[in-house]
Design an enzyme around this catalytic site. Structure first.
Site, PDB file in Angstrom:
ATOM      1  N   ALA A   1       0.854  -1.189   0.000  1.00 37.64           N
ATOM      2  CA  ALA A   1       0.000   0.000   0.000  1.00 37.64           C
ATOM      3  C   ALA A   1       0.886   1.233   0.000  1.00 37.64           C
ATOM      4  O   ALA A   1       1.785   1.361   0.833  1.00 37.64           O
ATOM      5  CB  ALA A   1      -0.909   0.005   1.225  1.00 37.64           C
TER       6      ALA A   1
ATOM      7  N   ASP B   1       9.886  -5.280   9.267  1.00 35.08           N
ATOM      8  CA  ASP B   1       8.690  -5.156  10.092  1.00 35.08           C
ATOM      9  C   ASP B   1       8.473  -6.511  10.760  1.00 35.08           C
ATOM     10  O   ASP B   1       9.398  -7.320  10.807  1.00 35.08           O
ATOM     11  CB  ASP B   1       7.492  -4.733   9.222  1.00 35.08           C
ATOM     12  CG  ASP B   1       6.403  -4.019  10.002  1.00 35.08           C
ATOM     13  OD1 ASP B   1       5.826  -4.653  10.903  1.00 35.08           O
ATOM     14  OD2 ASP B   1       6.111  -2.842   9.714  1.00 35.08           O
TER      15      ASP B   1
ATOM     16  N   ALA C   1       4.112   4.151   3.311  1.00 35.10           N
ATOM     17  CA  ALA C   1       3.780   2.900   2.638  1.00 35.10           C
ATOM     18  C   ALA C   1       3.828   1.773   3.660  1.00 35.10           C
ATOM     19  O   ALA C   1       4.371   1.924   4.753  1.00 35.10           O
ATOM     20  CB  ALA C   1       4.745   2.616   1.490  1.00 35.10           C
ATOM     21  N   LYS C   2       3.255   0.646   3.311  1.00 40.46           N
ATOM     22  CA  LYS C   2       3.363  -0.560   4.130  1.00 40.46           C
ATOM     23  C   LYS C   2       2.993  -1.744   3.250  1.00 40.46           C
ATOM     24  O   LYS C   2       2.151  -1.633   2.363  1.00 40.46           O
ATOM     25  CB  LYS C   2       2.430  -0.503   5.340  1.00 40.46           C
ATOM     26  CG  LYS C   2       2.627  -1.624   6.347  1.00 40.46           C
ATOM     27  CD  LYS C   2       3.946  -1.528   7.092  1.00 40.46           C
ATOM     28  CE  LYS C   2       3.915  -0.426   8.120  1.00 40.46           C
ATOM     29  NZ  LYS C   2       5.080  -0.470   9.049  1.00 40.46           N
ATOM     30  N   GLY C   3       3.632  -2.872   3.496  1.00 41.66           N
ATOM     31  CA  GLY C   3       3.339  -4.048   2.698  1.00 41.66           C
ATOM     32  C   GLY C   3       3.634  -5.317   3.452  1.00 41.66           C
ATOM     33  O   GLY C   3       4.083  -5.288   4.602  1.00 41.66           O
TER      34      GLY C   3
END
EC number: 1.4.1.-
Length: 429
Positions: free
Chosen positions: A73, A159, A118-120
Site C-alpha cells: 500500500a 517489520d 507505505a506498508k506491505g
C-alpha cells in the site's frame, strides 16, 4: 501484477477492537478539526494512492509449490518517496497495509523527513518457513514488486516477521534485476550490506527519548520515575535499557509469555530481549510475576505499550493508573480509549512521534546509501537525538499553544506540513 481498489472500511462504532485503517481515519478526522486545511486535502489523505496485490509462488523444501498473497500500500508521496515496512504475518491484508501506510505518512511528516507512507507484506506465518524458503519467498516478492519500489520511488524496511537478513535478500534480488547494486532500495539491512549502525536499536531509543522528554515536561525527576514496559522485544528492551541507564526505575517488563515485577527496580541488563532469548523474561528472578493486562494497569509514572496494537481499549482505559502513556508499538491505544484517557487527563505520547526512531535512522541509512558514505554509531545517535528533539519541540508547541492532546498536536504538525506541500504542488492534471 494487480492493483486492488482501495479498501473501504465499514463505518466504525465504538466496538472494540478497531482495525488499523479505522483508527487511522478516525485520528485523521479528529486532527483535521484543528488545522486550517482544505477539505479536499483531507479527503485525498483518507485514501491511498494505490494498493498493489501480487501472487508470490514459492517452491517449498519438499518440492511442492505454495502461492502466497502479497501487498504493498502506497499512501501519499507529496513530500518524497514512499517509505514503510514489509511484514510476514498471517494477518496481513490490504486494509491493514493501508491503515499502517497512513501512519507512516504522518510519522514521516511529524519528523520532517522527505518521505511519504507505505506498508506491505505477505500473508504467511514465517515460523512455517525454513531459512531457504524464507529467502526464496523474499526474492520472489522482490521480483514481483520490482516496478513499484526503488530508491526514489518506494523504500521498504523490516517489520513483523522480517529482519536485516530479509532486507539483504530483497536488495540483492532487486539489484540482480537492475544490473547494478542498489543498496538504497531498502533500509534496515546489515551494515556490511549497506545498512546503518544503530538501526536496530533506533525505535527503542526514540521511545526512550520521548519518555525522558515527557517525564521532564511533567516535572517528574527521572531518578524518581517508575516505568513499566509491555513488550520486551527490540523496541521495549532497548527503551527499558536506556531509561534504566538514565536513572529511571523500570519496575516491570513483559513479553508474550507474561511479565515480572520488582518495585525496587529491575536490572534490565540482566534480562535478554525476547528476540535474543524468547523465555528470558519469565525466567528472570524477580519478586513477582504478572500478566500483560496487569502490567498495563500498574500504578507507575509511565507505562510503555511496546508489543502490539489495540491493548489499551475502552474496556481497560478506566483502569490505567500510569501518569503518562508512551506508545512504543503502532496503534496500541484505540480511539475510544484515547477519548477516555483524555477525559481523565492522562497524556498519551503518540506512536507517530515516540517510535519514529526506526524510520528516522532508515532515512540516515538511505542518505548513506545514496552518498556511498558510512556514518559512525556516534553520529547516528547524535543525529537521532537532534531529530527527535526537533520533532518533540514542534509537537510540544502545539500542545502548549493550542491546548491539544499530544496525539492531536502531532497530527496537526504532520498535516500542516503535508498540506503546505500539497498546496505548493497543486493537483495534477
Amino acid at each position: 501484477m494487480a492493483q486492488t481498489p482501495p479498501p473501504e472500511s465499514a463505518p466504525s462504532t465504538d466496538s472494540e477492537p478497531e482495525t488499523a485503517l479505522e483508527t487511522a481515519r478516525r485520528q485523521l478526522q479528529a486532527a483535521a478539526e484543528h488545522v486550517d486545511i482544505a477539505d479536499g486535502v483531507i479527503e485525498r489523505l483518507t485514501h491511498p494512492t494505490r494498493v498493489v496485490q501480487v501472487s508470490v509462488p514459492v517452491e517449498r523444501d519438499d518440492g511442492t509449490v505454495t502461492v502466497y498473497d502479497g501487498y504493498r500500500a502506497q499512501h501519499d508521496d507529496v513530500r518524497g518517496p514512499y517509505k514503510g515496512g514489509l511484514r510476514y504475518h498471517p494477518g496481513v491484508s490490504a486494509e491493514e497495509c493501508v491503515g499502517l501506510s497512513m501512519w507512516m505518512t504522518w510519522k514521516c511528516a511529524v519528523m520532517d523527513l522527505p518521505f511519504g507512507g507505505a506498508k506491505g507484506g505477505v500473508v504467511v506465518d514465517p515460523k512455517t518457513l525454513s531459512a531457504d524458503e524464507h529467502e526464496r519467498l523474499t526474492r520472489r516478492f522482490a521480483a514481483e514488486l520490482r516496478d513499484e519500489v526503488g530508491p526514489s520511488q518506494d523504500i521498504p524496511a523490516p517489520d513483523m516477521g522480517t529482519d536485516a537478513q530479509t532486507m539483504a535478500w530483497f536488495m540483492d534480488a532487486y539489484s540482480m534485476q537492475q544490473g547494478e547494486t542498489v543498496p538504497g532500495v531498502v533500509t534496515g539491512k546489515p551494515p556490511v550490506a549497506g545498512g546503518s549502525h544503530g538501526r536496530a536499536e533506533a525505535p527503542g531509543r526514540s521511545v526512550a527519548i520521548a519518555t525522558r522528554e515527557a517525564i521532564n515536561y511533567y516535572d517528574i525527576p527521572i531518578d524518581d520515575a517508575t516505568v513499566a514496559v509491555q513488550g520486551y522485544g527490540s523496541v521495549g528492551a532497548n527503551a527499558a535499557l536506556l531509561l534504566d541507564d538514565w536513572g529511571a526505575r523500570v519496575v516491570a517488563v513483559s513479553d508474550v509469555n507474561g511479565g515480572v515485577l520488582d518495585t525496587d527496580g529491575l536490572d534490565t541488563h540482566a534480562i535478554p530481549s525476547h528476540g535474543n532469548q524468547p523465555a528470558a523474561v519469565m525466567r528472570h528472578d524477580a519478586p513477582n510475576t504478572l500478566t500483560n493486562e496487569e502490567l498495563l494497569e500498574l500504578d507507575v509514572d509511565v507505562v510503555i505499550p511496546a508489543a502490539v496494537g489495540n491493548v489499551i481499549t475502552a474496556a481497560n482505559a478506566d483502569r490505567i493508573q500510569a501518569d503518562i502513556v508512551v506508545e512504543g508499538a503502532n496503534g496500541p491505544t484505540t480511539s475510544a480509549a484515547d477519548r477516555i484517557l483524555e477525559e481523565r487527563a492522562v497524556p498519551v505520547i503518540p506512536d507517530i512521534l515516540a517510535n519514529a526512531g526506526g524510520v528516522t535512522v532508515s532515512y540516515f541509512e538511505w542518505l548513506q546509501d545514496i552518498n556511498r558514505r558510512t556514518w559512525s554509531p556516534e553520529r547516528v545517535r547524535d543525529e537521532l537525538e537532534s531529530e527527535m528533539l526537533s520533532a518533540w519541540n514542534a509537537v510540544r508547541s502545539e500542545v502548549d499553544d493550542g491546548d491539544l492532546s499530544w496525539r492531536d498536536a502531532a497530527y496537526v504538525v504532520a498535516l500542516q506540513r503535508i498540506g503546505r506541500a500539497k498546496e505548493a504542488r497543486g493537483l495534477w492534471p
